[in-house]
Design an enzyme around this catalytic site. Structure first.
Site, PDB file in Angstrom:
ATOM      1  N   HIS A 174      13.447  -2.427  -0.397  1.00 46.78           N
ATOM      2  CA  HIS A 174      12.784  -3.086  -1.777  1.00 46.78           C
ATOM      3  C   HIS A 174      13.823  -3.942  -2.447  1.00 46.78           C
ATOM      4  O   HIS A 174      14.936  -3.416  -1.583  1.00 46.78           O
ATOM      5  CB  HIS A 174      12.822  -1.499  -1.811  1.00 46.78           C
ATOM      6  CG  HIS A 174      12.463  -1.399  -4.038  1.00 46.78           C
ATOM      7  ND1 HIS A 174      11.224  -1.256  -4.056  1.00 46.78           N
ATOM      8  CD2 HIS A 174      13.325  -1.240  -5.187  1.00 46.78           C
ATOM      9  CE1 HIS A 174      11.025  -1.420  -5.734  1.00 46.78           C
ATOM     10  NE2 HIS A 174      12.730  -1.510  -6.098  1.00 46.78           N
ATOM     11  N   ARG A 209       1.046  -1.024   0.187  1.00 41.72           N
ATOM     12  CA  ARG A 209       0.639  -0.108  -0.352  1.00 41.72           C
ATOM     13  C   ARG A 209       1.059   1.285  -0.027  1.00 41.72           C
ATOM     14  O   ARG A 209       2.276   1.294   0.731  1.00 41.72           O
ATOM     15  CB  ARG A 209      -0.994   0.408   1.664  1.00 41.72           C
ATOM     16  CG  ARG A 209      -1.360  -1.222   1.395  1.00 41.72           C
ATOM     17  CD  ARG A 209      -3.569  -0.927   1.118  1.00 41.72           C
ATOM     18  NE  ARG A 209      -3.406  -0.278   1.353  1.00 41.72           N
ATOM     19  CZ  ARG A 209      -4.270   0.756   0.916  1.00 41.72           C
ATOM     20  NH1 ARG A 209      -5.401   0.147   0.434  1.00 41.72           N
ATOM     21  NH2 ARG A 209      -5.193   1.867   1.227  1.00 41.72           N
ATOM     22  N   LEU A 235       1.374   4.578   1.236  1.00 42.45           N
ATOM     23  CA  LEU A 235       1.520   5.860   2.136  1.00 42.45           C
ATOM     24  C   LEU A 235       0.556   6.921   2.011  1.00 42.45           C
ATOM     25  O   LEU A 235       0.912   7.760   1.058  1.00 42.45           O
ATOM     26  CB  LEU A 235       2.021   5.862   3.502  1.00 42.45           C
ATOM     27  CG  LEU A 235       2.672   4.476   4.162  1.00 42.45           C
ATOM     28  CD1 LEU A 235       3.683   4.868   5.452  1.00 42.45           C
ATOM     29  CD2 LEU A 235       1.289   3.423   4.185  1.00 42.45           C
ATOM     30  N   ASP A 251       9.055   8.396   1.987  1.00 43.45           N
ATOM     31  CA  ASP A 251       8.379   9.621   2.449  1.00 43.45           C
ATOM     32  C   ASP A 251       7.136   9.455   1.673  1.00 43.45           C
ATOM     33  O   ASP A 251       6.510   9.158   1.078  1.00 43.45           O
ATOM     34  CB  ASP A 251       9.999  10.976   1.366  1.00 43.45           C
ATOM     35  CG  ASP A 251       9.676  10.670   0.358  1.00 43.45           C
ATOM     36  OD1 ASP A 251       9.775   9.901  -0.974  1.00 43.45           O
ATOM     37  OD2 ASP A 251      11.366  11.307   0.019  1.00 43.45           O
TER      38      ASP A 251
HETATM   39  C1  GRF Z   1      10.427  -8.050  -0.640  1.00 42.63           C
HETATM   40  O1  GRF Z   1      11.142  -8.614  -1.529  1.00 42.63           O
HETATM   41  C2  GRF Z   1      10.607  -7.037   0.233  1.00 42.63           C
HETATM   42  O2  GRF Z   1      11.671  -6.239   0.034  1.00 42.63           O
HETATM   43  C3  GRF Z   1       9.226  -6.190  -1.082  1.00 42.63           C
HETATM   44  O3  GRF Z   1       8.272  -6.925  -1.289  1.00 42.63           O
HETATM   45  C4  GRF Z   1       8.765  -8.404  -0.595  1.00 42.63           C
HETATM   46  C5  GRF Z   1       8.021  -9.238   0.940  1.00 42.63           C
HETATM   47  O4  GRF Z   1       8.490 -10.166   1.250  1.00 42.63           O
HETATM   48  N1  GRF Z   1       9.092  -4.938  -0.911  1.00 42.63           N
HETATM   49  P1  GRF Z   1       8.161 -11.663   2.674  1.00 42.63           P
HETATM   50  O5  GRF Z   1       6.721 -10.691   2.936  1.00 42.63           O
HETATM   51  O6  GRF Z   1       8.610  -9.986   3.331  1.00 42.63           O
HETATM   52  O7  GRF Z   1       8.514 -11.919   2.172  1.00 42.63           O
END
Ligand code: GRF
Length: 202
Positions: free
Chosen positions: A108, A90, A92, A140
């Site tokens: 990320h 989501r 924010l 942000d």
């Molecule tokens: C991860 O690859 C993270 O970088 C991205 O979403 C994925 C989440 O994986 N934002 P998990 O649910 O923590 O296994």
């Protein structure tokens, strides 16, 4: 106070890595609450199994800010100091971001500013980069944009497809997130514009 609030939408492996480090005494923090916008998120089940407070705050059909207000109310109720987005699918609202200045982190699966948004690992393979990795950054109001705390580099192999690359990046995510949380909780940095700068001696 080192109360963490974890927001997630899916399987929750980053949450589990953080929880493991807390349980092992490697991270001086307390997971005060885990919140998902989806009832079917594996991470919520995992949080319950661990005996943690786990809430579902459904987002479907709600205006963004109304949902955000419900989530922030739950975070406040559990006295959360630091919000960790861990696969929280989501955006924010600006209002949410303002409630926790420099106190919301995201992870990320790419070396930002390369490949923001969805399917970052596929973007990296398709583009043909030779290295990718992961980034933990402050949140942000722009997507995958805030000041960067930690990055880990992962080579992209000729044999990689997006799944193989994602699996190797994920191993590094699990290390990077706890490092970044530790940095924030210990306050060992200053934020100068976009740069997170470590304090001397840190
Ligand atoms: C991860 O690859 C993270 O970088 C991205 O979403 C994925 C989440 O994986 N934002 P998990 O649910 O923590 O296994």
């Amino acid at each position: 106070m080192n109360n963490l609030g974890i927001l997630l939408s899916g399987r929750g492996s980053n949450f589990e890595a953080i929880a493991d480090n807390v349980a092992a005494g490697k991270l001086d923090a307390n997971i005060a609450v885990v919140i998902s916008n989806r009832a079917d998120a594996g991470g919520i089940e995992s949080a319950r199994r661990r005996g943690l407070k786990a809430l579902v705050v459904p987002s479907k059909g709600k205006p963004r800010e109304q949902h955000d207000r419900e989530v922030v109310a739950a975070l406040r109720e559990h006295q959360v100091d630091l919000v960790c987005l861990a696969g929280y699918m989501r955006l924010l609202s600006p209002w949410f971001v303002q409630q926790f200045p420099n106190r919301i982190l995201n992870i990320h699966p790419a070396l930002l500013p390369a490949f923001p948004g969805l399917e970052a690992q596929k973007q990296a393979v398709d583009y043909g980069v030779k290295v990718s990795g992961c980034t933990v950054h402050f949140v942000d109001t722009d997507l995958d944009h805030g000041a960067i705390l930690v990055q880990k580099v992962v080579p992209v192999l000729d044999s990689d497809d997006e799944h193989a690359l994602a699996a190797r990046i994920l191993e590094q995510e699990h290390i990077a997130y706890s490092e970044a949380i530790r940095m924030v909780l210990e306050g060992r940095f200053t934020v100068e514009g976009r740069r997170v700068v470590m304090k001397p001696g840190a």
